[in-house]
Design a protein around this motif. Structure first.
Motif, mmCIF file in Angstrom:
data_model
loop_
_atom_site.group_PDB
_atom_site.id
_atom_site.type_symbol
_atom_site.label_atom_id
_atom_site.label_comp_id
_atom_site.label_asym_id
_atom_site.label_seq_id
_atom_site.Cartn_x
_atom_site.Cartn_y
_atom_site.Cartn_z
ATOM 1 N N VAL A 550 0.848 -1.194 0.000
ATOM 2 C CA VAL A 550 0.000 0.000 0.000
ATOM 3 C C VAL A 550 0.887 1.249 0.000
ATOM 4 C CG1 VAL A 550 -0.439 0.456 2.467
ATOM 5 C CG2 VAL A 550 -2.291 0.735 0.817
ATOM 6 N N ALA A 551 2.011 1.157 0.658
ATOM 7 C CA ALA A 551 2.944 2.289 0.661
ATOM 8 C C ALA A 551 3.480 2.551 -0.741
ATOM 9 C CB ALA A 551 4.093 2.009 1.629
ATOM 10 N N ALA A 552 3.875 1.451 -1.431
ATOM 11 C CA ALA A 552 4.427 1.612 -2.781
ATOM 12 C C ALA A 552 3.343 2.057 -3.756
ATOM 13 C CB ALA A 552 5.044 0.284 -3.244
ATOM 14 N N ARG A 553 2.162 1.491 -3.586
ATOM 15 C CA ARG A 553 1.098 1.705 -4.562
ATOM 16 C C ARG A 553 0.498 3.094 -4.439
ATOM 17 N NH1 ARG A 553 -4.117 -0.218 -3.766
ATOM 18 N NH2 ARG A 553 -3.373 -1.510 -2.055
ATOM 19 N N LYS B 91 9.816 -2.653 -4.765
ATOM 20 C CA LYS B 91 9.480 -4.007 -5.195
ATOM 21 C C LYS B 91 10.750 -4.830 -5.426
ATOM 22 C CE LYS B 91 5.044 -3.440 -5.032
ATOM 23 N NZ LYS B 91 4.229 -4.128 -4.001
ATOM 24 N N PHE B 92 11.832 -4.166 -5.855
ATOM 25 C CA PHE B 92 13.109 -4.886 -6.005
ATOM 26 C C PHE B 92 13.602 -5.378 -4.636
ATOM 27 C CE2 PHE B 92 14.332 -2.288 -10.053
ATOM 28 C CZ PHE B 92 13.457 -3.052 -10.799
ATOM 29 N N ASP B 93 13.367 -4.570 -3.595
ATOM 30 C CA ASP B 93 13.717 -5.031 -2.237
ATOM 31 C C ASP B 93 13.012 -6.354 -1.941
ATOM 32 O OD1 ASP B 93 15.052 -2.634 -1.940
ATOM 33 O OD2 ASP B 93 13.490 -1.692 -0.694
ATOM 34 N N VAL B 94 11.715 -6.369 -2.259
ATOM 35 C CA VAL B 94 10.928 -7.589 -2.006
ATOM 36 C C VAL B 94 11.484 -8.753 -2.820
ATOM 37 C CG1 VAL B 94 8.642 -8.652 -2.270
ATOM 38 C CG2 VAL B 94 8.836 -6.295 -1.421
ATOM 39 N N MET B 95 11.835 -8.476 -4.081
ATOM 40 C CA MET B 95 12.337 -9.553 -4.940
ATOM 41 C C MET B 95 13.636 -10.139 -4.412
ATOM 42 S SD MET B 95 11.427 -8.095 -8.697
ATOM 43 C CE MET B 95 12.293 -9.419 -9.530
#
Lengths: 622, 622
Positions: A550-553, B91-95
């Motif tokens: 939610v933070a990223a989005r 999202k790259f952090d998550v990946m």
């Protein structure tokens, strides 16, 4: 004083109902229809003569208003036309036995059909002449996917050219409205040339019109087409024949015929009133949810009371004559009914701990009841003790009660009249800051959605909102909210084709439809969540991954994000404002609560509902 | 000798499977997949860190091949692009935690997206640079409903312009084939720039591509798209990355994940072979149905024997070592199995009197079994007595057995080897003139149709015919026939969403899928019906109204009509010839028989099936 228009005869095509022909006729009669259209296959599959069908209908008080055995008739090459006339004579034999006076001919869909209105007119005139010799009449209808004739104006042109008293026009709302057409110009058609009117609604779907028509039609008020405008034009043109439902719908084919028939008649009565025909009493003005009543026994009642207290509700008093307790917070009244031999006890027996009644604030309870009765709803009267208020109530399609509370002539509230209150009536218990009921969601069997949409739309003038699809881990859930014009009452309806989703499991466990969650509104949800014991209130845990996303989005700032995550709040926003909400774990797998704060936002956090469903599923597994 | 191509890694997107993320991973691993694509919501809803997901996958032997968290990325106005880059880094952090090395970016669908491939290329290059700094790669895919980029050639143009080693192309069969596009020209793309290939099939439906994609995709071989051609082009282009299933399907969301995962892997193995990759043993040449075997107990066996005798079958002998009887007529062999402790006894216990096995004549049983095993089917071995033939058998997805009979190396038939025949083996009992098994129809739960289509298509190379819709009085039934290339084996599959139809009732009563009718062929059906005692055979009565209509509709001459009606025969014809048929009443509400005569006709009398369903319904009511 202007004359009130007389109601038109109401009819239904047998194809709209499930079952064998006798079951269909019985269901149409039980609902109160005046007549039926016999769909050809229903006759062909019936193991008895057309004369027997005629007797059966007559015994049930039903007229056979139309028979529909002829397709691809007009404007055919010569050899086929000769065959068609032979076919027509055979079908006229059947109609005489059946006692059906009118035959429906849809516009030709065959590739070999000739594109020549004069030819079509000549052929139909020949048929009308043959029909007239037997005292029968022919109605011609433009199919939306006809080869050359698709619009009613083309059909009318052909009927005019044919110029025979036994030939007239049949109008069908689906065929007209599915093409984006209207009845503009119908006032130029003499009323006696409109032989018959078929009505169907449909949801807006982007697919070919034939599939749409064959599988997704529904009753007026259940779909998205401007059927009211269509019906208004028909009435204004002076038509006084039957209003007849012709619906092809996969769910209707499978549903109990009596339920479908009652919905059908309710739909026509509503439509006639909306379109300027016989009027219904005006719908109630809904001013909010006054109370929610739970059917409990002693044990479930104790447990639910603890859950409510953990959310900031306080015990407010006991009913004067019954085993019924009142809990209050802000403007929210919750009633726990453990009275034996009551509607609540019956509800408890069928469904376990559950919402058995909802109190709606209305401007005029008596008018609301009169409207509901005219729309075939059942009234309910609870036994009343001395000094207690008589509150009119309706049974909704699933047996739940809607109490209609109208404080206009009352000197005190129903809580003062019916309860021995622990605190003075004017005291407001603010508790954790819950102030009102925001929405009440119902779960329904998948094939009952249309039925409930029609109930809320016709009886309470609530409007259906767009359908949302929510991914439960075990299947899709569809959600459609019904909202009162002033937005004071909101009832999202949830259905799922899958029996493994939260909604599907509820419907199975609950043995039908019912309230599966109640959302309370707070103006300061952060304070509310800080005020309650979140563990005792069994607030549902939100995964950390949700907050990362939610933070990223939505590019939330870190302070807000931290606060949301700290309180276990979900977040959404739309063009109108923000929505913050949190769910509780389910109570006995029956219902759960939601705490919401909305500032302008018009939805229900559908984007977050799948987070809730996944969390609930993980809870069941843990 | 050319080298056999090595199998490519097989993968499935978690969105294709039902359940929570751990359930999905477990199902993919159990089926035998090499890797998965993680669908973003599955991670967001999981209450554990990405690192935990990484460990879970590793424990199960699954690679995380792709993560798909970024939409609407490229060619955005500047301010949004800045935000998107921040989002991408998160999202790259998550990946990194997830251990996913590749991110999928679909083409932008937003209205504000800028129509400029150079801009899109520059943005994606920026992203690829950021990804490369962390050792990650970016795959770009054209969505069929992208705002400006819809075709893979446009996506390839953008990837070429961006010209970064960490940026490549992702191909998706649905997005390409749903637009009527192909992979022509893919041979010009360097194999190492095709980063990933997603595969999905779909039935041909006339609706908007977005709804089609979100609800109706299925596995290759289950739908109507030329996915084999697509996969062939991919292999020919030298691609050697994973073949990955990405399927959005309402039924798959609700079905048990393990079943779906096994179907998925079967589909990929089959597709790879069809497309010129790792080959499977060739499919068997099916030469007809050799026998049908019924699971019975003593009582049901006696009753069924009487029913068979009334249809002209004769007792032919008993099994050498088991409580199994053989009945024969013309080329039809029917086996009644009442042996304890057998597969049949197990079948009887689960389903009551029912078809438990079918014997298929094949050219090479051993090759057929090898193919089926490669396609994840289970082999079955029945205990065999001395001198009896070992007949290889496969379990179909519902547990029914398919015996594969290959008489090439046998000096005598299985009936001679396994049975003590009452009459010499070469004697043919002509009985009432039934000569062969025409077709065997199965009823399935509605959500199992795709699974069975794939089984018959992949294992036996049978072809799915068009879907017919049949109106049962209590709901729609869909019927789709699987037919062997030589048309010697025909298996119509019937499903119904309604639990009240003949099909729905069968599935409920039978606790799953199974054979619900067997059609025997006669070359002279009139003589057959005259030879049998139609009352004892419990032939289903056809209403007179049917004949009135068929006469009018098909212009039959009076002599033929009278003969049809006298014998209770239904009639249909197509461009290839005529079909005459009659049904029996059901046996124990489990299955019924049909007698058919076909001269060139290629269908199954679907137009008359609703007459049968109505008659069966009336029978239940009487």
């Amino acid at each position: 004083m202007t004359a009130v228009p007389k109601p038109l005869p109401k009819s239904i095509a047998t194809v709209s109902l499930s079952g064998t022909l006798p079951e269909k006729l019985e269901a149409a009669a039980a609902a109160g229809f005046d007549g039926v259209e016999i769909f050809e296959n229903d006759l062909l599959h019936f193991d008895g003569s057309p004369a027997e069908v005629r007797r059966m209908a007559a015994d049930l008080g039903l007229q056979i208003l139309l028979y529909q055995p002829l397709r691809d008739f007009e404007a055919m090459p010569d050899d086929l036309f000769v065959r068609n006339m032979v076919r027509a004579e055979r079908k006229f034999d059947v109609m005489e036995q059946l006692g059906a006076e009118m035959v429906l001919v849809c516009s030709n869909v065959q590739e070999v059909a000739i594109d020549d209105p004069a030819r079509a007119a000549a052929d139909l005139r020949r048929m009308a002449e043959a029909a007239a010799r037997r005292g029968l009449r022919v109605g011609y209808e433009a199919l939306a996917w006809g080869r050359h004739t698709r619009h009613w104006r083309q059909a009318w042109d052909i009927v005019q050219r044919a110029d025979h008293p036994a030939l007239g026009l049949v109008l069908d709302s689906f065929h007209t409205l599915s093409l984006g057409d209207s009845l503009q110009g119908l006032d130029l058609v003499p009323a006696d040339k409109i032989f018959f009117v078929q009505l169907a609604d449909a949801p807006r779907l982007s697919m070919d019109v034939l599939s749409w028509s064959r599988h997704y039609r529904n009753f007026p008020g259940q779909g998205d087409l401007p059927v009211t405008d269509f019906a208004r034009a028909v009435l204004q043109a002076g038509y006084n024949g039957p209003l007849s439902l012709e619906v092809f719908n996969d769910d209707f084919r499978a549903a109990p015929a009596r339920l479908t028939a009652q919905d059908g008649l309710r739909s026509l009565i509503w439509l006639e009133s909306e379109a300027g025909g016989t009027p219904l009493p005006a719908p109630p003005v809904l001013d909010g949810v006054d109370f929610v009543e739970f059917a409990v026994d002693y044990v479930a009642g104790r447990e639910l009371a603890q859950r409510l207290e953990s959310l900031g509700f306080a015990y407010a008093g006991r009913h004067r004559s019954k085993a019924v307790d009142l809990y209050r917070q802000g403007g929210v009244n919750l009633i726990l009914n453990a009275e034996q031999d009551s509607a609540a006890a019956e509800h408890f027996q069928l469904h376990g701990p559950s919402v058995c009644a909802i109190g709606l604030k209305v401007d005029d309870a008596r008018r609301a009841v009169a409207r509901a009765r005219a729309l075939l709803c059942k009234e309910w009267r609870e036994p009343v003790g001395p000094d207690e208020r008589v509150i009119p109530a309706l049974r909704s399609p699933d047996g739940m009660l809607f109490h209609l509370i109208d404080d206009r002539d009352a000197d005190r509230s129903i809580y003062e009249s019916d309860f021995l209150l622990d605190t003075p009536a004017e005291t407001v218990h603010h508790g954790a800051g819950l102030s009102a009921i925001d929405h009440i969601a119902q779960a329904l069997p998948a094939n009952r959605l249309d039925s409930f949409v029609l109930f809320y739309r016709s009886v309470f003038a609530m409007r259906p909102e767009a359908v949302h699809e929510i991914a439960d881990p075990y299947g899709l859930v569809k959600s459609r909210a019904m909202v009162s014009p002033g937005q004071h009452v909101r009832i999202p309806l949830n259905v799922s084709e899958s029996g493994r989703t939260a909604t599907g499991r509820f419907v199975a466990a609950y043995a039908g439809s019912g309230v599966h969650h109640i959302a309370f509104r707070s103006e300061r949800i952060g304070q509310t969540l800080e005020a309650i014991d979140r563990a005792r209130a069994a607030m549902l845990h939100v995964p950390d991954n949700y907050y990362d996303d939610v933070a990223a989005r939505l590019a939330l700032d870190d302070a807000l994000l931290e606060r949301l995550q700290g309180l276990g709040l979900l977040y959404d926003r739309d063009a109108h404002g923000e929505f913050l909400h949190a769910y509780t774990e389910p109570f006995h797998e029956r219902f759960f609560f939601e705490l919401v704060q909305r500032s302008g936002y018009t939805g229900y956090g559908a984007v977050n509902a799948s987070v809730r469903m996944a969390a609930q599923a993980q809870l069941r597994h843990s």
